[in-house]
Design an enzyme around this catalytic site. Sequence first.
Site, short mmCIF file in Angstrom:
data_model
loop_
_atom_site.label_atom_id
_atom_site.label_comp_id
_atom_site.label_asym_id
_atom_site.label_seq_id
_atom_site.Cartn_x
_atom_site.Cartn_y
_atom_site.Cartn_z
CG PHE A 111 -10.40 -9.19 10.90
CD1 PHE A 111 -9.22 -9.66 11.44
CD2 PHE A 111 -10.53 -9.17 9.51
CE1 PHE A 111 -8.18 -10.10 10.64
CE2 PHE A 111 -9.50 -9.62 8.70
CZ PHE A 111 -8.32 -10.09 9.27
CD GLN A 112 -7.67 -6.74 7.55
OE1 GLN A 112 -8.50 -6.41 6.70
NE2 GLN A 112 -6.52 -7.32 7.23
CE LYS B 111 -17.16 -6.18 2.69
NZ LYS B 111 -16.55 -7.45 3.16
CD GLU C 118 -1.65 -2.37 1.77
OE1 GLU C 118 -2.52 -3.26 1.88
OE2 GLU C 118 -0.47 -2.50 2.17
CG MET D 137 22.81 12.01 4.53
SD MET D 137 24.01 13.13 3.75
CE MET D 137 23.19 13.46 2.20
#
Length: 567
Positions: free
Chosen positions: A115-116, A165, A53, A476
């Site tokens: 969930f999630q 959803k 993602e 760096m």
Amino acid sequence: MKTGADLIIDTLYDLGATEVFGYPGGTIMPVYDALFRSLERGSPVKHYLCRHEQGAGFAAVGFARSTGKTGVCIATSGPGATNLITALADAKLDSVPVVAITGQVPRPLMGTNAFQEVDVFGLSVASCKHSFQVMDQSELEDTIRQAFIIANEGRPGPVLIDIPKDVQMNTIVKQRSLVLPRQPEQTARSEQFEQAKQLILKAQKPIFYIGGGVDLAGVTDELNQVLRTTQLPAVSTLKGLGSVEPEYAYSLGMLGMHGNAGANLAVQDCDLLIALGARFDDRVTGRLASFAPNAKVLHIDIDNSEINKLRQVELAINCNLKTAMSLLHKELTVLSAEQQQSWQSWRDTCTQLAEDHQWRYDFPHDGIYAPSLLKQLSDKLTPASVVTCDVGQHQMWVAQHMSFASTKNHLSSGGAGTMGFGLPAAVGAKVARPNDQVIAVCGDGSIMMNIQELGTIKRFNLGVKVLLIDNAKLGMVKQWQELFFDQRLSETDLSDNPEFVMLAKAFDIPGQTITKQSEVAGALETLVQHDGPYFLHVKIDAGDNVWPLVPPGAANQDMIDHSQQTS
């Protein structure tokens, strides 16, 4: 029956967002089903499946920055949405218009630790310009439309839309408009530009300080008209590179921590700093109290919060640069020969500074010298080519030694300094500009953070070229450890890097490794001319560092440079 998810895709199509980046998951599945059916509905939206993602988020950033259009990314709830946050924070700090659409658990389950389920709306507040959570399906369409407006109006930035959803799955209801406060139009007053003209005409050593806001406002042409008229010196920030025409005689390049010494010294000596779309970032100013100590400041910016935030100015004009540059050019159109002559000594001083501090390309050793490599690459590329960067020494070498005809051709993570930016940003740029050369210049540390996007390049046969500069170090960080931590090199060794060309080959991307200066010209020619993606792995000496460098807390004139280090 048409669902909320169908409405989301149809609205994106209507807004011109016909190419999006994302990764599917549980709570965003209705949107992906609508994507699948979008062709039969007559509103086809092309989806690019990235392999993480964060990769999708940075691809949307690359798409937006290389075009000026709005980038769109999509993810599911929970870890999918949290993986977008870094890319959105990057977009906010660099003022990039991005719209992120995330799924959320159904409304009856919100607040139950389902969930999630993660409060991505709350998480996004600090990393987005604005955030929405669509709890009323009748507001779905206008929320999306408003998100695109907010992402682009005023100072651009990312907007997140979190959609439960069930809102996606339910049959659409009659839509209604949101009533949102609009950002007031910042208007310029003509007397302010008369004052600006007087400040400029009275100055003996004026200099333009060009920030990323110039290109965001679409006024590079107007800027160059003003420069051609006044023939005044100009310096650029990292994000401003490409705004000033490469052939402009009085362009001193980038200023700041790793800027050209001539640019830094000119700013320190000026008596008027004309700041256009710039924000006095700490990497530009060095010790703020010592930055341009003799200068009055004229600051023009659309974001009022940036004015007088770090540097008190003599004249602030808070308006769109599109309006500002037109009025400024009008005021400065006719300059007397006497006025032009009064600045000639200053022009000569700046020209001498540029000559005294030209970049050096003589090799300090027998291996490949990255500044020379990148200068040779720059000379081979057409003006329309796009270069993306990761973050580190190679990023600064690109800014120092490559030339850009537009800021849209130089995509570098400025404010956030996000490692792993370059490869997915190149994916987005190549999708947006398929006919232009797109090259990702990466470091061996940064590339590992999103190397999975080689899979995206393979799947869509994107002709992204990768130039990997490998010193087997976190370069760096190592350089700072050498300079400021008594050479205690803690956790910067990457000598166990994988065989990068073999790794690219696993994704059906051809490539080669080079280690000698004599191999550079041929390898760069192959990189540029190859039809399709290509991976050029360049091994360099770990002792090569980026110069000059302004130490933290130091004034810009107190930079450490290569000659001091090697004498």
